[in-house]
Scaffold this motif. Structure first.
Motif, PDB file in Angstrom:
ATOM      1  N   ALA A  60       2.267  -3.659  -6.307  1.00 10.14           N
ATOM      2  CA  ALA A  60       1.869  -2.257  -6.190  1.00 10.14           C
ATOM      3  C   ALA A  60       1.766  -1.562  -7.543  1.00 10.14           C
ATOM      4  CB  ALA A  60       2.859  -1.516  -5.295  1.00 10.14           C
ATOM      5  N   SER A  61       2.541  -2.002  -8.515  1.00 12.00           N
ATOM      6  CA  SER A  61       2.575  -1.343  -9.823  1.00 12.00           C
ATOM      7  C   SER A  61       1.710  -2.054 -10.864  1.00 12.00           C
ATOM      8  CB  SER A  61       4.017  -1.267 -10.326  1.00 12.00           C
ATOM      9  OG  SER A  61       4.554  -2.571 -10.517  1.00 12.00           O
ATOM     10  N   GLN A  98       0.824  -1.207   0.000  1.00 16.49           N
ATOM     11  CA  GLN A  98       0.000   0.000   0.000  1.00 16.49           C
ATOM     12  C   GLN A  98       0.859   1.258   0.000  1.00 16.49           C
ATOM     13  OE1 GLN A  98      -2.440  -0.649   3.477  1.00 16.49           O
ATOM     14  NE2 GLN A  98      -4.023  -1.756   2.328  1.00 16.49           N
ATOM     15  N   SER A 110       2.295   1.667  -3.472  1.00 17.66           N
ATOM     16  CA  SER A 110       1.220   2.095  -4.366  1.00 17.66           C
ATOM     17  C   SER A 110       0.906   3.578  -4.183  1.00 17.66           C
ATOM     18  CB  SER A 110      -0.035   1.250  -4.112  1.00 17.66           C
ATOM     19  OG  SER A 110      -1.102   1.662  -4.938  1.00 17.66           O
TER      20      SER A 110
END
Length: 372
Positions: A102-103, A74, A77
């Motif tokens: 995250a990506s 998180q 992100s």
């Protein structure tokens, strides 16, 4: 050209790491000074954390607990949404796995770092969420031996393409290694003694048992002392082996030390007797930077670092006879010992300098974005 245009043209890199070491930290700073926009997410407990803070490079504190760290994913992100990044450079498997999650759904290029041989397989599910993930654009290998290992991995039709692999040595600077040599008498080493030093973790593959056996094989007229630096003191097997050796009083356990490089600097020879899976060991590089002659085994990237009979001696792994002979040779030939030590220091200064790492890493980033 306006500042906004310059900012758009400057490649933006997000580096994800843990408690980064000095070479890693200086790489980040060097890239910034070379014109890249570099942000770092790292562990605030790292020894070099404040150095990065002083350079205004840390955008978030991060200490990932696993490859599935929800809070870490998180945080990454959130950072990715805060500005445009061209590349994520992940410096360990946890960071890599979390960065990929995250990506997800973005076009950001993913660069991975690999510093050791082993633990990657097409049959291992964890490999598919890290180095074998199809969204990984490049894997930076710290030695050719690691690059060759990854290139050799195959299963059915699957393999890692040569285009995905690149070797970039982790760079150093002699200016970082200016600590005064430690006083070895604190460990029970007599003043003026010939000292063999070895630094590492308490792990069977590090080959401490071979080194202790090699010391035991030295001729009776050769009075050399061995310093084992690190948590090897916790190994009852090694302590028993030392107790049963001919001269247990010549083998000294220091335990974990923050001043390990200064201890190596006060020694005559630095030995890393690893049995397998070495990359480009920092302990060997640090000793070489102080002009201490290295003796290493022909494992992983060590023969790339230490040129046989030029900047040190290289012996077969798990061969205490050859290791003992190398130590005896250096003990009896002071001219050779000094010559190899000087060459070792010069090799780090010339072929493993941090400026080279900055330049090659910057070229990698540009090539990924089609700017070369």
């Amino acid at each position: 050209m306006s500042n906004k245009t310059e900012q758009r043209e400057m490649l933006a890199i997000l580096c994800l790491t843990d408690a980064c070491d000095r070479p890693e930290s200086e790489l980040f700073i060097g890239l910034k000074n070379a014109g890249f926009s570099v942000d770092v997410m790292c562990n605030p407990k790292g020894r070099n954390y404040q150095r990065l803070v002083a350079e205004n490079m840390v955008v978030q504190q991060m200490a990932l607990k696993s490859r599935f760290d929800k809070e870490g994913i998180q945080a990454i992100s959130k950072q990715l949404k805060s500005r445009r990044y061209d590349i994520i450079h992940a410096y360990n498997p946890r960071a890599l796995a979390c960065a990929l999650r995250a990506s997800k759904g973005t076009s950001i290029k993913i660069v991975a770092y690999r510093g050791i041989i082993g633990n990657i397989s097409f049959l291992n599910p964890e490999s598919w969420i890290t180095f074998l993930h199809p969204r990984v654009s490049k894997i930076v290998c710290v030695a050719d031996a690691i690059k060759d290992y990854l290139a050799s991995l195959k299963f059915l039709w699957m393999r890692i393409s040569d285009e995905k692999l690149i070797r970039i040595y982790k760079g150093h600077d002699l200016a970082w290694y200016q600590a005064a040599p430690a006083n070895l008498e604190q460990f029970g080493v007599p003043a003026g003694a010939f000292v063999v030093c070895s630094t590492g973790r308490n792990n069977p593959r590090k080959g401490y048992d071979d080194l202790i056996d090699a010391m035991n094989r030295l001729p009776d007229d050769l009075s050399a002392h061995l310093l084992l630096v690190g948590d090897a003191i916790d190994s009852q097997e090694l302590k028993t082996q030392v107790a049963q050796s001919k001269h247990p009083e010549r083998i000294h356990f220091t335990g974990y030390r923050d001043d390990a490089p200064a201890i190596a600097a006060a020694s005559d020879v630095f030995v890393l007797p690893s049995k397998e899976r070495e990359g480009l060991p920092r302990a060997v590089i640090e000793a070489m930077a102080y002009g201490v002659t290295p003796v290493v085994t022909r494992v992983g990237g060590m023969p790339e670092l230490v040129e046989e009979d030029v900047s040190g001696l290289v012996v077969p792994p798990e061969n205490s006879v050859a290791l003992s002979s190398a130590i005896e040779r250096l003990y009896r030939d002071k001219t050779l010992l000094d010559k190899l030590g000087r060459a070792a220091k010069a090799r780090i200064a010339k072929d493993f300098h941090t400026s080279q790492t900055v330049r090659e890493t910057g070229e990698l980033y540009k090539s990924l974005m089609g700017k070369n």
